[in-house]
Write an enzyme that holds these catalytic residues in place. Structure first.
Site, PDB file in Angstrom:
ATOM      1  CB  SER A 195     -39.111   5.448 -22.023  1.00 42.22           C
ATOM      2  OG  SER A 195     -40.197   4.775 -21.103  1.00 42.22           O
TER       3      SER A 195
ATOM      4  CE  LYS B 172     -40.898   6.563 -17.775  1.00 42.88           C
ATOM      5  NZ  LYS B 172     -40.962   5.050 -18.462  1.00 42.88           N
TER       6      LYS B 172
ATOM      7  CB  SER C  58     -39.649   1.691 -20.499  1.00 42.13           C
ATOM      8  OG  SER C  58     -39.555   1.926 -21.913  1.00 42.13           O
TER       9      SER C  58
HETATM   10  N1  GLN Z   1     -39.128   0.893 -26.626  1.00 45.00           N
HETATM   11  C1  GLN Z   1     -40.368   0.760 -26.461  1.00 45.00           C
HETATM   12  C2  GLN Z   1     -41.271   1.663 -27.161  1.00 45.00           C
HETATM   13  O1  GLN Z   1     -40.807   2.648 -27.457  1.00 45.00           O
HETATM   14  C3  GLN Z   1     -40.770   0.514 -24.881  1.00 45.00           C
HETATM   15  C4  GLN Z   1     -41.124   1.700 -24.314  1.00 45.00           C
HETATM   16  C5  GLN Z   1     -41.641   1.658 -22.904  1.00 45.00           C
HETATM   17  O2  GLN Z   1     -41.558   0.443 -22.358  1.00 45.00           O
HETATM   18  N2  GLN Z   1     -42.364   2.580 -22.258  1.00 45.00           N
HETATM   19  O3  GLN Z   1     -42.559   1.716 -27.190  1.00 45.00           O
END
Ligand code: GLN
Length: 483
Positions: free
Chosen positions: A151, A76, A175
């Protein structure tokens, strides 16, 4: 070759059926051919990959072995990679070449893994759809009109499309697990502190945790083995021995106590997903597990608490991107204030700016007690709920998401609608617990995930339950058409 799992690749390499260089060339060609459809990579690292593959082949020829030796993966794009762009999905870091490797990157490289590239992601890991990336949205290989989740949407889409067997990801509020659910993968968020955050660009430091995304629990065990461990460079890393995760995959589920929270099956859950979750419960019962209804009474407060704490930490973490030290700088600033304002205004996208503002507000004098402190108290209640539940059960099971992957653009104008989709995943981050999502069936041709949560450091238990389930089901073997 592209259908092989990490475990199959390790056997093939050990048996000299193919070399890591051959495999790497095959996958790089496949990425070049298919990735334009899904946009799962921000950067490709062909030269690095071929060099690492050649070195891995030489190490094997010299008698070395190892499940990751010569195995192709991707990171990532928030894991720092020395001399390679590390963008975090943002214009702010489009020109940033990291001066060092993140611990996770260095550990996997030392184990002989081959880095094919850096995967697309929501900007600074904020999102659930991978639509906030400055490099464009990622498409779900199961239906190119739908989001892959976020994400870590690039890592998930790439693995789901069989561009590579596994990838690293991070999970601040879901995410790893949510994109795993949306793309028919297995993804594990480890216990907070299990995987080093050093060199992992921070979103919300008390919630962020790196982990594996792969097609099977067996592969998650292999990749986690290479990622986990104490790191003196990360003050929140925990000095606990790392068990042999692959060895934990042989336990019987006879008598395993599975807790199913009654709050999970509320009106917000798609009834077709509820049915698939019940099917997975029946499957685990057949394997000897005992089901018990439990309660997580403070779950309803988790989303509001998370969406105060995460932006608060983000507003602090992202203050370093000021146009002075590194990253994007605006053209012809009139003075210092103009430099700060325009560099940040032009470098950050709208979701990141929204969260910085929410976070700065929640931390400001006068509002700190009303929002931030209150959210921290809720966080403790959420954790206490889990501690009570784990006195009675060994794992907690439920849906990973209330709905399957939505259409691209469907929630982009309504951020709160997207935040609500995190209802099942964020509690594990607030409590620091490990969680896993695995394939449990399909709704309208789109994958559905079942989530398992376990007590601290019980990653092996999660992987074993998922592995036993996968030995008896075939959802995880389904491949998206066209890939
Ligand atoms: N959807 C959550 C957020 O937008 C989690 C994102 C993540 O785990 N990086 O904060």
């Amino acid at each position: 070759m592209h259908h092989m799992t990490l475990a199959e690749i390790a056997r093939g390499l050990a048996d000299k059926k193919f070399s890591s260089v051959e495999l790497t060339q095959t996958l790089l060609a496949r990425i070049a051919q298919l990735d334009p459809q899904i946009n799962s990579f921000i950067s490709l690292t062909q030269d690095l990959a071929l060099g690492q593959a050649k070195a891995a082949d030489e190490r094997r020829a010299n008698g070395e072995s190892g499940a990751l030796l010569g195995a192709p993966i991707a990171h990532k794009d928030l894991f720092c990679t020395q001399g390679i762009r590390t963008s975090c999905g943002s214009k702010m870091l489009d020109n940033f070449k990291a001066p060092y490797d993140a611990t996770v990157v260095a550990k996997l490289a030392a184990a002989g893994a081959v880095t094919l590239g850096k995967t697309n992601m929501d900007e600074f890991a904020m999102g659930s759809a991978n639509e906030s990336s400055w490099y464009g949205a990622v498409k779900n290989p199961w239906n190119l009109e739908h989001v892959p989740g976020g994400s870590s949407g690039g890592s998930a889409a790439a693995v789901a499309a069989r561009l590579l067997p596994a990838a690293t990801a991070t999970d601040t509020g879901g995410s790893i697990r949510q994109p795993a659910a949306f793309t028919n993968l297995t993804g594990l968020k480890p216990t907070y502190g299990r995987v080093s955050r050093w060199g992992m660009i921070a979103y919300a430091s008390s919630l962020d945790q790196g982990g594996p995304l792969a097609r099977t629990a067996e592969d998650c065990a292999i990749l986690l083995q290479g990622m986990a461990g104490f790191d003196p460079n990360d003050s929140t890393s925990i000095d606990e021995p790392v068990p042999d995760y692959s060895a934990s995959l042989s336990g019987s589920l006879q008598g395993l106590r599975i807790g199913v929270p009654k709050e999970y099956f509320s009106a917000g859950l798609d009834p077709r997903i509820a049915e698939l979750i019940h099917n997975s419960i029946k499957e685990l019962e057949k394997l000897g597990a005992v089901i018990k209804e439990i309660s997580l009474p403070n779950m309803q407060h988790a989303i509001p608490a998370y969406y105060v704490i995460a932006p608060a930490e983000a507003s602090s973490n992202l203050s370093r991107f000021d146009g002075v030290r590194f990253g994007y700088r605006c053209e012809n600033p009139a003075n210092l204030e103009d430099l700060y304002k325009r560099s940040r205004g032009e470098g950050f996208g709208s979701e990141v700016q929204r969260r910085i503002m929410v976070g700065a507000y929640a931390l400001s004098a006068g509002y700190y007690d009303a929002y931030y402190l209150k959210a921290q108290k809720i966080r403790r209640l959420v954790k206490n709920d889990f501690m009570t539940a784990f006195n009675e059960v060994d794992i907690i099971l439920g849906p990973t998401t209330p709905n399957p992957a939505w259409k691209l653009g469907a929630k982009s104008s309504d951020p709160v609608a997207a935040y609500l989709e995190d209802v099942y995943t964020i509690t594990a981050n607030l409590a620091g617990l490990p969680g896993l999502s695995m394939p449990a069936g399909f709704v309208d041709g789109l994958p559905v995930g079942v989530q398992l949560l376990a007590p601290y450091f019980q990653e092996g238990r999660l992987l074993n339950v998922a592995h036993q389930y996968q030995l008896n089901t075939d959802w995880h073997t389904r491949t998206p058409t066209g890939f």
